[in-house]
Each structure stands twice: as structure tokens, then as C-alpha cells.
Design an enzyme around this catalytic site. Sequence first.
Site, PDB file in Angstrom:
ATOM      1  N   ASN A 221       0.737  -1.123  -0.008  1.00 30.72           N
ATOM      2  CA  ASN A 221       0.006   0.089   0.253  1.00 30.72           C
ATOM      3  C   ASN A 221       0.805   1.016  -0.009  1.00 30.72           C
ATOM      4  O   ASN A 221       2.036   1.300  -0.191  1.00 30.72           O
ATOM      5  CB  ASN A 221      -0.682   0.109   1.021  1.00 30.72           C
ATOM      6  CG  ASN A 221      -0.211  -0.043   2.595  1.00 30.72           C
ATOM      7  OD1 ASN A 221       1.007   0.168   2.564  1.00 30.72           O
ATOM      8  ND2 ASN A 221      -1.081  -0.473   3.591  1.00 30.72           N
ATOM      9  N   SER A 244      -2.317  -0.329 -12.067  1.00 35.33           N
ATOM     10  CA  SER A 244      -2.145  -1.462 -13.176  1.00 35.33           C
ATOM     11  C   SER A 244      -2.777  -0.644 -14.483  1.00 35.33           C
ATOM     12  O   SER A 244      -3.847  -0.002 -14.297  1.00 35.33           O
ATOM     13  CB  SER A 244      -2.917  -2.597 -12.696  1.00 35.33           C
ATOM     14  OG  SER A 244      -2.661  -3.438 -13.530  1.00 35.33           O
ATOM     15  N   GLN A 266      -8.156  -5.108 -15.710  1.00 32.24           N
ATOM     16  CA  GLN A 266      -7.206  -4.284 -15.015  1.00 32.24           C
ATOM     17  C   GLN A 266      -8.164  -3.465 -14.405  1.00 32.24           C
ATOM     18  O   GLN A 266      -7.919  -2.786 -13.191  1.00 32.24           O
ATOM     19  CB  GLN A 266      -6.458  -3.658 -16.112  1.00 32.24           C
ATOM     20  CG  GLN A 266      -5.451  -4.546 -16.969  1.00 32.24           C
ATOM     21  CD  GLN A 266      -4.820  -5.269 -16.056  1.00 32.24           C
ATOM     22  OE1 GLN A 266      -3.818  -4.617 -15.349  1.00 32.24           O
ATOM     23  NE2 GLN A 266      -4.785  -6.580 -15.991  1.00 32.24           N
ATOM     24  N   HIS A 269      -8.756  -4.064 -10.637  1.00 36.93           N
ATOM     25  CA  HIS A 269      -7.802  -3.931  -9.815  1.00 36.93           C
ATOM     26  C   HIS A 269      -7.994  -2.884  -8.497  1.00 36.93           C
ATOM     27  O   HIS A 269      -7.796  -3.286  -7.478  1.00 36.93           O
ATOM     28  CB  HIS A 269      -6.355  -3.452 -10.407  1.00 36.93           C
ATOM     29  CG  HIS A 269      -5.688  -4.847 -10.681  1.00 36.93           C
ATOM     30  ND1 HIS A 269      -5.144  -5.735  -9.882  1.00 36.93           N
ATOM     31  CD2 HIS A 269      -5.530  -5.351 -11.904  1.00 36.93           C
ATOM     32  CE1 HIS A 269      -4.599  -6.601 -10.517  1.00 36.93           C
ATOM     33  NE2 HIS A 269      -4.702  -6.685 -11.873  1.00 36.93           N
ATOM     34  N   GLU A 334       1.933  -0.599 -19.420  1.00 31.12           N
ATOM     35  CA  GLU A 334       2.457  -1.738 -18.692  1.00 31.12           C
ATOM     36  C   GLU A 334       2.106  -2.948 -19.203  1.00 31.12           C
ATOM     37  O   GLU A 334       2.987  -3.658 -19.614  1.00 31.12           O
ATOM     38  CB  GLU A 334       1.697  -1.713 -17.349  1.00 31.12           C
ATOM     39  CG  GLU A 334       1.814  -2.879 -16.433  1.00 31.12           C
ATOM     40  CD  GLU A 334       1.068  -3.007 -15.265  1.00 31.12           C
ATOM     41  OE1 GLU A 334       1.745  -3.806 -14.185  1.00 31.12           O
ATOM     42  OE2 GLU A 334       0.249  -2.465 -15.093  1.00 31.12           O
ATOM     43  N   HIS A 335       0.868  -3.233 -19.877  1.00 26.09           N
ATOM     44  CA  HIS A 335       0.480  -4.229 -20.576  1.00 26.09           C
ATOM     45  C   HIS A 335      -0.178  -3.753 -21.987  1.00 26.09           C
ATOM     46  O   HIS A 335      -1.052  -2.902 -21.938  1.00 26.09           O
ATOM     47  CB  HIS A 335      -0.950  -5.091 -19.967  1.00 26.09           C
ATOM     48  CG  HIS A 335      -0.680  -5.349 -18.601  1.00 26.09           C
ATOM     49  ND1 HIS A 335      -0.965  -4.761 -17.425  1.00 26.09           N
ATOM     50  CD2 HIS A 335       0.356  -6.421 -18.032  1.00 26.09           C
ATOM     51  CE1 HIS A 335      -0.540  -5.447 -16.365  1.00 26.09           C
ATOM     52  NE2 HIS A 335       0.094  -6.233 -16.569  1.00 26.09           N
ATOM     53  N   ASP A 368      -0.813 -12.632 -16.048  1.00 23.75           N
ATOM     54  CA  ASP A 368      -0.517 -12.544 -14.729  1.00 23.75           C
ATOM     55  C   ASP A 368      -0.394 -13.739 -13.751  1.00 23.75           C
ATOM     56  O   ASP A 368       0.200 -13.700 -12.691  1.00 23.75           O
ATOM     57  CB  ASP A 368      -2.112 -11.923 -14.269  1.00 23.75           C
ATOM     58  CG  ASP A 368      -1.958 -10.246 -14.473  1.00 23.75           C
ATOM     59  OD1 ASP A 368      -1.008  -9.507 -14.691  1.00 23.75           O
ATOM     60  OD2 ASP A 368      -3.166  -9.911 -14.347  1.00 23.75           O
ATOM     61  N   HIS A 427      47.224   9.758  -9.686  1.00 22.06           N
ATOM     62  CA  HIS A 427      46.818   8.870 -10.944  1.00 22.06           C
ATOM     63  C   HIS A 427      47.659   8.711 -12.028  1.00 22.06           C
ATOM     64  O   HIS A 427      48.142   7.620 -12.387  1.00 22.06           O
ATOM     65  CB  HIS A 427      45.599   9.500 -11.668  1.00 22.06           C
ATOM     66  CG  HIS A 427      44.207   9.167 -10.710  1.00 22.06           C
ATOM     67  ND1 HIS A 427      43.915   9.875  -9.825  1.00 22.06           N
ATOM     68  CD2 HIS A 427      42.914   8.260 -10.993  1.00 22.06           C
ATOM     69  CE1 HIS A 427      42.767   9.670  -9.030  1.00 22.06           C
ATOM     70  NE2 HIS A 427      42.173   8.773  -9.976  1.00 22.06           N
TER      71      HIS A 427
END
Length: 437
Positions: A221, A244, A266, A269, A334-335, A368, A427
Site C-alpha cells: 500500500n 495497473s 485491469q 484492480h 504496462e500491458h 498475470d 593517478h
Amino acid sequence: MSEKPPMIARLDAGAEDFEARLDALLAWDSVSDADVVATVNDILHQVKTEGDAAVVAYTNRFDRRQGTSLNDFVVPPAELQHALEGLPAAQRTALETAASRIREYHEHQRQSSWDYTEANGNRLGQKVTAMARVGLYVPGGKASYPSSVLMNAIPAKVAGVRELVMVVPAPDGELSAMVLAAAAVAGVDKVVTIGGAQAVAALAYGTQTLPKVDKIVGPGNIFVATAKRAVFGLVDIDMIAGPSEILVICDGQTEPDWIAMDLFSQAEHDEQAQAILVSPDAAFLDKVEASMARLLPSLKRESIARTSLANRGALIHVENLDQALAVSNRIAPEHLELSVADPELLLEKVEHAGAIFMGRYTPEALGDYCAGPNHVLPTSGTARFSSPLGVYDFQKRSSIIHCSSEGASELARTASVLARGEALEAHARSAEYRIRD
């Protein structure tokens, strides 16, 4: 009498206000409010300074538990196996089938060390090693997300992570048997029934009972997400995930009911989830909207899906599939479902997407759970620069440099010039000591 608001917005990619409307549709603020940040910072400080005692106190308070030590919240390994053996046969078979497919897919991602030797004897390469210890956060209580356990734990184990510690809150002592069973199937080493920002803090800082981890993965959360953001740098994290998302490109030839349910998959969700359909066929958009109106009341999570669709969903009309791809690349979903006759033709034009589902028979829901690829994916446009969670996220790469005497002499001459150009004398002189006359 006022008109009833539409179930889902309709946009036209050819309209003058399209970009502005699309920007408004995509807008999402991932920043926690000040009160959440203040609460999380206090919890992190208390756990960092007091260790076990703070974790126990917060867990008793927030989850209504009665533990006296952190060990009271550790689940015995035998209980994980017992949960697996107690599942109904269909659930156990589904869990083990999904785990097997996920493991097989991620085996292909494992990276190996490599090196090569130059003519002068210099050996250069890369050593790949797994992280030693990883923490996995899993939502708990009545919520049951065994797929989240599999998707996060299995790549870590394939990578070679030696110890995987799973934290899962158990409010009122309630735990999901499927989550525990998934932990057994995935090879989780330790399960501790703590959650919230206090669990993230325990993993990040370590306590008297829990050693600190190298990375924290898994969803949570707003308090969990805020805590993960706060400890990033001390430990690695997977991502700060947004709501999502799904974007479907359809040529108008897929069953409208199928597409409607793909969008619902989706939208159900949470209220901030986003479902978008893009098509050059305006009549098809009408058919899908009609299917949505008819099917939505049949969902148990109708209220959540309806709010999601009204606030963040859209049906977008485009001129052709090329414009559909342009819209998709602009969104970087996302998808992405390519529900068309020949998805291969579109695939090469996809520039940004977390996961790409090809053809009419590949709904996002399969990804999924059990297709094999990971379902932990970049959201909120971050697919422009981020990738799905994978084995590579649990491996580190170290450069290998082994110079021969001859090779060191050659490289030192170049290094000396560059170092003196940067006014870094030590160096230069360090390199020059290796120059052969």
C-alpha cells in the site's frame, strides 16, 4: 434533467484537443502526501533505533497481534509445507504448474560471467554474482496473492540468491493458505508475519532477529511504497509501482465481449487502474462499449471497475493501426495487447511496453498467472526506460581487469596523459610506475 455521465471516455486521435485530453487521462500523482511521509519516517526511525521491539510494537498495534518477540511472528517451515499439502488438488496443481512455467522462463534470463584476452596478455571481463539476501513484501490478511509470491521469489532463486525472506502481514492472525503454499513452492527461506512500513524498515536496516537485505521487492500500500522509496540507496528496490494498466490495440475483428473483459481485468484492480482500447474501427468501439455496459454488472468488483473506467478509461478512435501504435508508444503501457490478425507486423513498431500480448487468444490475464514471463512490470509510462522484473535484477556485475606487464605498460601511457589532463598527479604517477622502458 442532467444526462447520465458516460461509462468510459471517447477520444479521437485526430481531434485538436486529443493530446491535452490524453495528458489529463494519463496524469497520476505517485507522491505520498505529507502525513503519510511523516508517519513512515517516524516508523523507520523507531525500527532503525529500537529494532525488534519497535517492529513487535507496531505489528501488535496495526495488525491487532499479541506477540512478545519477533520470533513469535516467524512461520515455521513445516507450516509452509503443511499449507501446500492442505490445498485442494486443483489449486495445488495450478500453483505448481504456474511455478514450473515461471521458473523455466526465467532460467533463460540467467547471466554468466565472461572474459576475453587481448594479444598483449590483458584479460578483461565481467563476473556475475547473485545478491546474498533479498526481502519480499507480500500483501496479507484476507488478500491472497500467491502469484505475487511466485513472480518475485522464483527469479531471485533462479539468480542464485542464498536467502529469501518474505514478510506478509497477518491482521488478527489471519493468513492466506495459498500464499504460504506459494512460498513453499517458490523456495522462500523464511516467512515473517509482519507488514507495513515497519516490515520494510526491518528488512532495510536489519534488527536483532532479522539481518538486513540487499534488495526489497514486492507490492504494497501507500505506506509500504513510501517506505521503499525512503530506504532506496541503503538497499535496492524493484520499483515504485503505479496503478495497473492495459492498452488494447484491436483491428475490430475480435469478439467485443472478449475485449470488454480484457479491459475489466485491469479496471477491477482498483479505482486508479487504467484500461484503454485503441481501434481504427469506430463501429467496433461502439460494440465494445455495449458489451461493457452489459457485462459490467456481472462483476463482483463492479463498483471498483466502474469507477476506474469512468475516471481513467478510454476508447480511442484512430485513423489506422500505424496511428494506434503511435498512441501506444506515446503512452508506454504496462500491458499491451495486440488483438489483430497479424500481430507480428505490429511488434516491430512497438517501442515501449512492459509486456506485449500477441493475437486474439492471448489475454493479459494469462500473463498475470501462468504464461511464464514476469507480471511485475513498469507502470505510468516508465516502460520507456524500465523492464519487467527478472533474474538480472537479483544479479550484480563486477568488472575484471588483469593486466600483463606488457599490457599495463601500453595502457599506462594513455592513462598518464589523460590523468595529467585532469590534473590528477597521483593517478598519472601510479600508472607511470608500470611503464616499461
